[in-house]
Every structure is written in C-alpha cells, then in structure tokens.
Design a protein around this motif. Structure first.
Motif, PDB file in Angstrom:
ATOM      1  N   PHE A  77       0.728  -1.082  -0.093  1.00  0.00           N
ATOM      2  CA  PHE A  77       0.076  -0.248   0.023  1.00  0.00           C
ATOM      3  C   PHE A  77       0.883   1.515   0.034  1.00  0.00           C
ATOM      4  O   PHE A  77       2.177   1.181   0.347  1.00  0.00           O
ATOM      5  CB  PHE A  77      -1.047  -0.079   1.310  1.00  0.00           C
ATOM      6  CG  PHE A  77      -0.374   0.281   2.495  1.00  0.00           C
ATOM      7  CD1 PHE A  77      -0.289   1.613   3.126  1.00  0.00           C
ATOM      8  CD2 PHE A  77       0.416  -0.815   3.222  1.00  0.00           C
ATOM      9  CE1 PHE A  77       0.354   1.638   4.173  1.00  0.00           C
ATOM     10  CE2 PHE A  77       1.057  -0.612   4.494  1.00  0.00           C
ATOM     11  CZ  PHE A  77       0.957   0.794   4.967  1.00  0.00           C
ATOM     12  N   PHE A  78       0.326   2.220  -0.332  1.00  0.00           N
ATOM     13  CA  PHE A  78       0.825   3.817  -0.434  1.00  0.00           C
ATOM     14  C   PHE A  78      -0.453   4.439  -0.127  1.00  0.00           C
ATOM     15  O   PHE A  78      -1.372   4.387  -0.812  1.00  0.00           O
ATOM     16  CB  PHE A  78       1.640   4.083  -1.952  1.00  0.00           C
ATOM     17  CG  PHE A  78       1.965   5.483  -1.473  1.00  0.00           C
ATOM     18  CD1 PHE A  78       3.088   5.879  -1.299  1.00  0.00           C
ATOM     19  CD2 PHE A  78       1.133   6.246  -2.271  1.00  0.00           C
ATOM     20  CE1 PHE A  78       3.478   7.108  -1.289  1.00  0.00           C
ATOM     21  CE2 PHE A  78       1.582   7.758  -2.327  1.00  0.00           C
ATOM     22  CZ  PHE A  78       2.835   8.248  -1.768  1.00  0.00           C
ATOM     23  N   SER A  79      -0.241   5.605   0.657  1.00  0.00           N
ATOM     24  CA  SER A  79      -1.346   6.718   1.047  1.00  0.00           C
ATOM     25  C   SER A  79      -0.654   8.069   0.322  1.00  0.00           C
ATOM     26  O   SER A  79       0.358   8.621   0.989  1.00  0.00           O
ATOM     27  CB  SER A  79      -1.711   6.631   2.387  1.00  0.00           C
ATOM     28  OG  SER A  79      -2.264   5.444   2.753  1.00  0.00           O
ATOM     29  N   PHE A  80      -1.436   8.683  -0.376  1.00  0.00           N
ATOM     30  CA  PHE A  80      -1.183  10.037  -0.557  1.00  0.00           C
ATOM     31  C   PHE A  80      -1.841  11.023   0.555  1.00  0.00           C
ATOM     32  O   PHE A  80      -2.545  10.382   1.285  1.00  0.00           O
ATOM     33  CB  PHE A  80      -2.114  10.459  -1.878  1.00  0.00           C
ATOM     34  CG  PHE A  80      -1.536   9.959  -3.195  1.00  0.00           C
ATOM     35  CD1 PHE A  80      -0.267  10.484  -3.739  1.00  0.00           C
ATOM     36  CD2 PHE A  80      -1.822   8.896  -3.810  1.00  0.00           C
ATOM     37  CE1 PHE A  80       0.200  10.077  -4.848  1.00  0.00           C
ATOM     38  CE2 PHE A  80      -1.176   8.314  -5.184  1.00  0.00           C
ATOM     39  CZ  PHE A  80      -0.217   8.991  -5.634  1.00  0.00           C
ATOM     40  N   ALA A  81      -1.428  11.971   0.824  1.00  0.00           N
ATOM     41  CA  ALA A  81      -1.585  12.901   1.979  1.00  0.00           C
ATOM     42  C   ALA A  81      -2.950  13.220   1.995  1.00  0.00           C
ATOM     43  O   ALA A  81      -3.720  13.064   2.812  1.00  0.00           O
ATOM     44  CB  ALA A  81      -0.924  14.269   1.793  1.00  0.00           C
ATOM     45  N   ASN A  82      -3.610  13.355   0.782  1.00  0.00           N
ATOM     46  CA  ASN A  82      -5.192  13.777   0.890  1.00  0.00           C
ATOM     47  C   ASN A  82      -5.726  12.643   0.028  1.00  0.00           C
ATOM     48  O   ASN A  82      -6.998  13.018  -0.469  1.00  0.00           O
ATOM     49  CB  ASN A  82      -5.422  15.088   0.164  1.00  0.00           C
ATOM     50  CG  ASN A  82      -4.852  16.106   1.082  1.00  0.00           C
ATOM     51  OD1 ASN A  82      -4.838  16.225   2.082  1.00  0.00           O
ATOM     52  ND2 ASN A  82      -4.061  17.112   0.228  1.00  0.00           N
ATOM     53  N   ASP A  83      -5.582  11.415   0.383  1.00  0.00           N
ATOM     54  CA  ASP A  83      -6.180  10.316  -0.156  1.00  0.00           C
ATOM     55  C   ASP A  83      -6.095  10.545  -1.757  1.00  0.00           C
ATOM     56  O   ASP A  83      -5.680  11.555  -2.371  1.00  0.00           O
ATOM     57  CB  ASP A  83      -7.788  10.074  -0.036  1.00  0.00           C
ATOM     58  CG  ASP A  83      -7.785   9.619   1.384  1.00  0.00           C
ATOM     59  OD1 ASP A  83      -7.375   8.767   1.900  1.00  0.00           O
ATOM     60  OD2 ASP A  83      -9.101   9.994   1.975  1.00  0.00           O
ATOM     61  N   PRO A  84      -6.189   9.290  -2.467  1.00  0.00           N
ATOM     62  CA  PRO A  84      -6.411   7.936  -2.080  1.00  0.00           C
ATOM     63  C   PRO A  84      -5.374   7.137  -1.666  1.00  0.00           C
ATOM     64  O   PRO A  84      -4.308   7.343  -1.854  1.00  0.00           O
ATOM     65  CB  PRO A  84      -7.332   7.339  -3.344  1.00  0.00           C
ATOM     66  CG  PRO A  84      -6.282   8.008  -4.431  1.00  0.00           C
ATOM     67  CD  PRO A  84      -5.946   9.447  -3.686  1.00  0.00           C
ATOM     68  N   LEU A 114     -12.935   9.803  -3.065  1.00  0.00           N
ATOM     69  CA  LEU A 114     -12.332   8.750  -3.574  1.00  0.00           C
ATOM     70  C   LEU A 114     -11.441   8.426  -2.384  1.00  0.00           C
ATOM     71  O   LEU A 114     -10.585   9.241  -1.986  1.00  0.00           O
ATOM     72  CB  LEU A 114     -11.390   8.882  -4.937  1.00  0.00           C
ATOM     73  CG  LEU A 114     -10.719   7.819  -5.403  1.00  0.00           C
ATOM     74  CD1 LEU A 114     -11.488   6.809  -5.814  1.00  0.00           C
ATOM     75  CD2 LEU A 114      -9.712   8.171  -6.492  1.00  0.00           C
ATOM     76  N   THR A 115     -11.610   7.176  -1.891  1.00  0.00           N
ATOM     77  CA  THR A 115     -10.747   6.793  -0.791  1.00  0.00           C
ATOM     78  C   THR A 115      -9.728   5.799  -1.068  1.00  0.00           C
ATOM     79  O   THR A 115      -8.618   5.820  -0.512  1.00  0.00           O
ATOM     80  CB  THR A 115     -11.675   6.067   0.163  1.00  0.00           C
ATOM     81  OG1 THR A 115     -12.230   5.080  -0.240  1.00  0.00           O
ATOM     82  CG2 THR A 115     -12.556   7.089   0.987  1.00  0.00           C
ATOM     83  N   PHE A 150     -18.754   2.542  -1.149  1.00  0.00           N
ATOM     84  CA  PHE A 150     -19.158   2.222  -2.740  1.00  0.00           C
ATOM     85  C   PHE A 150     -18.014   1.943  -3.538  1.00  0.00           C
ATOM     86  O   PHE A 150     -17.140   2.732  -3.678  1.00  0.00           O
ATOM     87  CB  PHE A 150     -19.753   3.538  -3.321  1.00  0.00           C
ATOM     88  CG  PHE A 150     -21.136   4.057  -2.407  1.00  0.00           C
ATOM     89  CD1 PHE A 150     -22.217   3.713  -2.665  1.00  0.00           C
ATOM     90  CD2 PHE A 150     -20.758   4.782  -1.391  1.00  0.00           C
ATOM     91  CE1 PHE A 150     -23.532   3.967  -2.109  1.00  0.00           C
ATOM     92  CE2 PHE A 150     -21.987   5.321  -0.608  1.00  0.00           C
ATOM     93  CZ  PHE A 150     -23.146   5.005  -0.953  1.00  0.00           C
ATOM     94  N   ASP A 151     -17.935   0.650  -4.077  1.00  0.00           N
ATOM     95  CA  ASP A 151     -16.678   0.114  -4.690  1.00  0.00           C
ATOM     96  C   ASP A 151     -17.222   0.048  -6.327  1.00  0.00           C
ATOM     97  O   ASP A 151     -18.399  -0.594  -6.335  1.00  0.00           O
ATOM     98  CB  ASP A 151     -16.481  -1.158  -4.170  1.00  0.00           C
ATOM     99  CG  ASP A 151     -15.667  -1.103  -2.693  1.00  0.00           C
ATOM    100  OD1 ASP A 151     -15.099  -0.160  -2.368  1.00  0.00           O
ATOM    101  OD2 ASP A 151     -15.565  -2.227  -2.371  1.00  0.00           O
ATOM    102  N   VAL A 152     -16.590   0.516  -7.099  1.00  0.00           N
ATOM    103  CA  VAL A 152     -16.851   0.353  -8.691  1.00  0.00           C
ATOM    104  C   VAL A 152     -15.674  -0.571  -9.145  1.00  0.00           C
ATOM    105  O   VAL A 152     -14.636  -0.138  -9.128  1.00  0.00           O
ATOM    106  CB  VAL A 152     -17.046   1.564  -9.138  1.00  0.00           C
ATOM    107  CG1 VAL A 152     -17.385   1.452 -10.797  1.00  0.00           C
ATOM    108  CG2 VAL A 152     -18.043   2.283  -8.522  1.00  0.00           C
ATOM    109  N   GLY A 153     -15.970  -1.701  -9.687  1.00  0.00           N
ATOM    110  CA  GLY A 153     -15.075  -2.385 -10.355  1.00  0.00           C
ATOM    111  C   GLY A 153     -14.882  -2.340 -11.878  1.00  0.00           C
ATOM    112  O   GLY A 153     -15.722  -2.008 -12.455  1.00  0.00           O
TER     113      GLY A 153
END
Length: 147
Positions: A28-35, A84-85, A120-123
C-alpha cells in the motif's frame, strides 16, 4: 491527473501485514489527501505489472472516477459529494474479479451523516480490444457495503 497525485514506483509502497492468504500479499501507499493505493506483490516487493497498472489508473483517474460516479448516481436517490478513498489493484480487485476497483464514500446534501458507514466500490476491467472510451478501464459492477 490531480496535481496532488504522482506516478509511483515499487519503492513507494509498504507491505500490508494485515492480510496474507491465498489472494497473495498486498502493498500500500497513501497520498496525503487520499486515495490509498493497493497493489499485488509477494513478500519481498510489489508486483511490477500491478504498479504499472496503478500508474495508468492514476494518470486517467479523473475520467475513470467520473465514470464510476456516473454509474453510482444512476442508482442513488440522494445528491451529494463523492470522495475517492482507495484505488485497489490487489485483494479487493481479485475478490470482485476486476482489474481494479475505485472505492468511494458519499456525503448526502440533505444529511451528511446518513451514509457515514457506507462504502461504494466500482469494479473496472481493461480489455485489449475496447472502444476508445473503455481503453483505460470499463466499469462493470459495483458493490455497496457497510463498515
């Protein structure tokens, strides 16, 4: 591309030690303001193909997120703001049988707390022989869940 996002390399990721099962390791990697970004890998390193795929998604994120939100809004009674998370090319994508998943939270205009525990997940799938609109991903399913 959003100005706060950038392309990633394998060195940007950290091993997710929470999950380790038949779906493989995820990084994983997290940007400062998501995602938050999730990619496949093994115990030593993220998968190169998964990192390349995530960079393609990041590069085209604006149009992909717009298509995801348009799909979700066709089934929503409320108007509001989408956030967007997560972008997942790992466990969640495998479970939904997709190439990648965009995960959102929603804040309704009339009651900002109504959907506070809802995700809410969109594939999306990526096909080599796709029309231009689907070249970087085609939304094929969505999942609504509660945390």
């Amino acid at each position: 591309m959003r100005p706060d996002l950038r392309s990633l390399t394998s060195e940007d990721f950290q091993l997710n030690t929470v999950h380790d099962d038949k779906l493989g390791r995820e990084w994983f990697f997290s940007f400062a303001n998501d995602p938050e970004i999730m990619v496949r890998g093994n115990a030593d390193t993220p998968d190169v193909v998964s990192v390349e795929q995530i960079n393609c998604v990041i590069e085209h994120l604006e149009s992909l997120a717009l298509r995801a939100v348009q799909l979700l809004e066709t089934f929503m009674k409320d108007k509001g703001a989408w956030h967007l998370t997560t972008i997942d090319c790992a466990r969640k994508a495998s479970m939904l049988e997709c190439d990648f998943v965009l995960s959102f939270c929603f804040e309704a205009e009339r009651d900002p707390y109504e959907y506070i525990y809802t995700y809410f997940d969109v594939g999306f799938i990526v096909l080599e022989t796709s029309p231009a609109i689907d070249k970087f991903g085609r939304p094929v399913k969505f999942l609504i869940g509660f945390q």
